[in-house]
Design a protein around this motif. Structure first.
Motif, PDB file in Angstrom:
ATOM      1  N   HIS A 286       0.258 -29.932  52.388  1.00 49.01           N
ATOM      2  CA  HIS A 286       0.139 -28.681  51.814  1.00 49.01           C
ATOM      3  C   HIS A 286       1.673 -28.347  51.377  1.00 49.01           C
ATOM      4  O   HIS A 286       1.851 -27.600  50.360  1.00 49.01           O
ATOM      5  N   TYR A 287       2.727 -28.530  52.075  1.00 50.74           N
ATOM      6  CA  TYR A 287       3.846 -28.321  51.950  1.00 50.74           C
ATOM      7  C   TYR A 287       4.508 -28.966  50.723  1.00 50.74           C
ATOM      8  O   TYR A 287       5.209 -28.427  49.609  1.00 50.74           O
TER       9      TYR A 287
ATOM     10  N   ASP B 206       2.665 -29.917  48.341  1.00 50.04           N
ATOM     11  CA  ASP B 206       2.007 -29.380  47.206  1.00 50.04           C
ATOM     12  C   ASP B 206       2.652 -27.932  46.827  1.00 50.04           C
ATOM     13  O   ASP B 206       2.909 -27.637  45.462  1.00 50.04           O
ATOM     14  N   ARG B 207       3.135 -27.083  47.631  1.00 57.44           N
ATOM     15  CA  ARG B 207       3.815 -26.104  47.305  1.00 57.44           C
ATOM     16  C   ARG B 207       5.217 -26.268  46.673  1.00 57.44           C
ATOM     17  O   ARG B 207       5.552 -25.579  45.942  1.00 57.44           O
TER      18      ARG B 207
ATOM     19  N   ARG C  19       1.339 -31.279  37.999  1.00 59.21           N
ATOM     20  CA  ARG C  19       1.330 -30.915  39.445  1.00 59.21           C
ATOM     21  C   ARG C  19       0.858 -32.136  40.235  1.00 59.21           C
ATOM     22  O   ARG C  19       1.369 -32.632  41.334  1.00 59.21           O
TER      23      ARG C  19
ATOM     24  N   THR D 199       5.806 -28.331  44.363  1.00 51.67           N
ATOM     25  CA  THR D 199       5.558 -28.724  42.894  1.00 51.67           C
ATOM     26  C   THR D 199       4.655 -27.724  42.282  1.00 51.67           C
ATOM     27  O   THR D 199       4.247 -27.782  41.276  1.00 51.67           O
ATOM     28  N   GLN D 200       4.639 -26.499  42.747  1.00 54.79           N
ATOM     29  CA  GLN D 200       3.872 -25.359  42.213  1.00 54.79           C
ATOM     30  C   GLN D 200       4.369 -24.693  40.832  1.00 54.79           C
ATOM     31  O   GLN D 200       4.041 -24.132  40.054  1.00 54.79           O
ATOM     32  N   HIS D 201       5.854 -25.117  40.902  1.00 51.23           N
ATOM     33  CA  HIS D 201       6.596 -24.393  39.601  1.00 51.23           C
ATOM     34  C   HIS D 201       6.446 -25.442  38.357  1.00 51.23           C
ATOM     35  O   HIS D 201       6.512 -25.096  37.332  1.00 51.23           O
TER      36      HIS D 201
END
Length: 541
Positions: A442-443, A445-446, A456, A448-450
Motif C-alpha cells: 500500500h505504501y 501504491d501511494r 500507476r 505512485t499516486q501522482h
C-alpha cells in the motif's frame, strides 16, 4: 544474594586438629570360612559420632525438598551438569543420610565395584565360601545388585537407590553388622548397568574397588572412582587376578592413586586356577580382604558415623557448587537475552530478497527493455493483480524462512527453549509478517499516486521490483529522475516494517527465555544449607 560461603570449611574446622582413635582389633569372627583380623587401611582417619537429633533429620529433609523444587533449566541450557548433581545430592540425602539417622544400627553397606572381568563376583563367593553371585566368561554376568546379608536384615536391602536387589541370607554373625553388595560392571555395554553400580556406590558406607592388572588404568573405572571419592566414601583398593610377572602393575597403580590424592594402600590378590564347578578362590587368597571387612564390622558404629560425616560434608559442598552455578546461569541468561535483542534488531537489514521477482527482466539492451515495458504496459489489471499476488506470496515465504534462520542463528539455546523453530513462528508472528508486506505494498501504491492512471500499475510494479533488487526500469526510466530516491525510500520502508517483525520475534524468544531461563532462586536453598550445617553437630566418639 546470600551465599553460604565457607559452610563446608566451617564444618571441617570443628575437627581439623582432633586426633582420631585407632581401631581395636576385633575378636576373631568368621566370615564364611575365614577368621582373623588386622587394622584396615584407613584406620588412621578421625572417627566421630554424629548427632542424630530430629532437628538434623528435619533440616536434611528441608534441604532435599529445596533441591528437588529448584528449577535448573537455565544451567542445563548454559551447558552445565548442575541438574545431575542436584539429583544426585537429593538422592544421597533421601537414600543414604536420612535412613542412617533413622536406623543407626543398620549393617554397613560394603559395595564391590569394578570393571568387566575384575573378579568382583568371584571375590564375593570366596568370602562367603559358597556361590552367591553368578560367575563365568560370558559378559555381562552380574545383571543387577546381589546382596549378602543376615536373615534379620534382608528386608533392609531389597532395594538400593531405588534399584531392586537379589538378596541372599547368610548365617555368619558378622553379616548382622555388614552387608556385601556385588554390582554390575561399571563399564558394561548394557544400558543401565553402570547406572545401577553408581547408585549402589552412592549408598555405600565403604566401596571395595576391584580392578585387574588389565583394567586398573582404564578411564571408566577412574571416572567411577572419582564419583565415589566426591561423596567422601571410604575406598578399599583391590588389585585382583595378579600374575607373577605383574608386580609393576601394583607400583603403577599406587603411583596413580598418589597422583590423584588418594590412599595408596592396595590389597593384592593373585591369579588362581579355579577348578571346574567351583566359583570361588581358595580361602587363603582372600584372607587379608576378609580380615579388613571383619575389622569394619567390629567398628560398625564408628564407621557409620565417619561415613555419615563425610557424606554430609560432600553434600554441603555439592549444594555450594549448585549455588555458584545458579549465579553463573543468571549472568549467562541476561547476556543471552541482551545479545538476542541486538542481533535480531539488525537481522532485517540482511534479508536476501533475490529471486522473488519471477517476471523476466531486461539484460541491458534497449530492445529487451522495450519488450519488458511493452509486456507490463499491455497487462490487464487482472494479470497485474495475479503478478502482485505471486510476489506477495514469495515475499512472505522468504521472510518467514529468514525468521526461522534467525532462530537457528540465535543458537542451540533458542531451539532448546522453543523445542523447534516452528513453535516460535506462531500465528501472531505470521499475521505480523502479512500485515508488514501488505502495508508495504500500500505504501508503494501511494508513492505512485501522482502518476497518470494508465502508468500507476506499471510504476508500482517497477518500484516493487527495484526495491526487491530487480532493476526492470530500462534505459528510459518510467519513475523519472527521482527514481533512485524512490527506490531507497521504498526499501527503507520495507526494512522498517521488517524490523518491527524481527523485533517481535526477539520479544517472542525473550518471552520463552523468561519462562525457561528463569535464573534459579537459591535464596531458600542457601538458608536451608546453613541451617543443616548448623544442626550437624559432630562430637568425638
Amino acid at each position: 544474594m546470600h551465599r553460604p560461603r565457607g559452610a563446608v570449611q566451617r564444618l571441617r574446622e570443628r575437627h581439623r586438629h582432633r586426633p582420631g582413635p585407632r581401631l581395636v582389633p576385633p575378636s576373631g569372627e568368621r566370615l564364611g570360612q575365614l577368621t582373623g583380623t588386622r587394622s584396615h587401611p584407613w584406620d588412621n582417619l578421625r572417627v566421630v559420632a554424629v548427632s542424630t537429633s530430629p532437628d538434623l533429620a528435619t533440616e536434611l529433609e528441608r534441604l532435599a525438598v529445596s533441591l528437588e523444587s529448584l528449577d535448573l533449566t537455565a544451567t542445563r541450557l548454559a551447558g552445565l551438569t548442575t541438574e545431575a548433581r542436584r539429583d544426585r545430592a537429593a538422592g544421597i540425602i533421601r537414600g543414604y543420610l536420612l535412613p542412617r539417622l533413622v536406623e543407626p544400627k543398620a549393617p554397613l553397606t560394603v559395595v564391590l565395584a569394578g570393571p568387566t572381568g575384575s573378579g568382583k563376583s568371584t571375590l564375593l563367593n570366596s568370602l562367603a565360601g559358597t556361590e552367591i553371585s553368578e560367575t563365568g566368561p560370558l559378559r555381562p554376568t552380574t545383571r543387577g545388585p546381589v546382596v549378602l546379608t543376615s536373615p534379620e536384615t534382608r528386608d533392609h536391602f531389597e532395594t538400593i537407590g531405588g534399584v531392586h536387589c537379589r538378596v541372599v541370607a547368610g548365617k555368619a554373625p558378622v553379616l548382622k553388622r555388614l552387608a556385601l553388595v556385588d554390582t554390575p560392571d561399571i563399564d558394561s555395554t548394557v544400558s543401565g548397568h553402570r547406572r545401577m553400580a553408581e547408585l549402589a556406590i552412592d549408598h555405600a558406607d565403604v566401596v571395595v574397588f576391584v580392578v585387574s592388572a588389565l583394567s586398573y588404568a582404564d578411564e571408566v573405572p577412574w571416572e567411577v572412582l572419582r564419583r565415589a571419592v566426591s561423596r567422601g566414601t571410604p575406598i578399599l583398593h583391590v588389585l585382583n587376578r595378579m600374575s607373577r610377572g605383574a608386580a609393576g602393575a601394583v607400583i603403577d597403580y599406587r603411583a596413580r592413586l598418589v597422583d590423584a590424592g588418594l590412599d595408596s594402600t592396595v590389597l593384592r590378590i593373585s591369579e588362581h586356577r579355579i577348578r571346574p564347578g567351583r566359583h570361588f578362590l581358595p580361602p587363603a587368597a582372600v584372607t587379608e580382604l576378609a580380615r579388613q571387612l571383619i575389622a569394619l564390622a567390629e567398628e560398625r558404629d564408628r564407621h557409620h558415623a565417619e561415613a555419615f560425616q563425610r557424606a554430609v560434608e560432600a553434600t554441603a559442598a555439592t549444594v555450594e557448587e549448585i549455588i555458584v552455578d545458579a549465579g553463573y546461569a543468571r549472568a549467562w541468561a541476561h547476556e543471552v537475552v541482551t545479545n538476542l535483542r541486538s542481533e535480531l534488531a539488525e537481522a532485517a537489514k540482511g534479508l536476501d530478497l533475490e529471486g522473488i521477482i519471477e517476471v523476466p527482466a531486461p539484460e541491458g539492451s534497449a530492445r529487451q527493455s522495450r519488450r519488458w515495458r511493452l509486456l507490463v504496459r499491455t497487462m490487464e489489471h487482472s494479470r497485474f493483480t495475479s503478478l502482485r499476488r505471486r510476489i506477495r506470496g514469495r515475499l512472505i515465504s522468504r521472510i518467514e524462512a529468514d525468521l526461522r534462520v534467525a532462530v537457528l542463528r540465535s543458537g542451540d539455546v533458542a531451539l532448546a527453549v522453543a523445542g523447534s523453530e516452528s513453535s516460535v513462528i506462531t500465528s501472531d508472528l505470521r499475521r505480523l509478517v502479512v500485515e508488514a508486506v501488505d502495508g508495504w505494498f500500500h505504501y508503494v501504491d501511494r508513492m505512485t499516486q501522482h502518476m497518470p492512471r494508465r502508468q500507476r500499475d506499471l510504476a508500482a510494479a517497477v518500484l516493487t521490483a527495484a526495491s526487491l533488487g530487480s532493476d526492470v526500469d530500462g534505459d528510459r526510466p518510467l519513475l523519472g529522475e527521482g527514481r533512485l530516491e524512490l527506490v531507497r525510500r521504498a526499501r527503507r520502508e520495507l526494512e522498517g516494517r521488517l524490523q518491527v517483525v524481527y523485533g517481535h520475534l526477539g520479544e517472542r524468544l525473550v518471552e520463552l527465555f523468561g519462562t525457561s531461563l528463569v535464573p534459579p532462586d537459591v535464596e531458600d536453598l542457601a538458608v536451608t544449607l546453613e541451617a543443616m550445617v548448623a544442626r550437624s553437630h559432630f562430637a568425638d566418639a
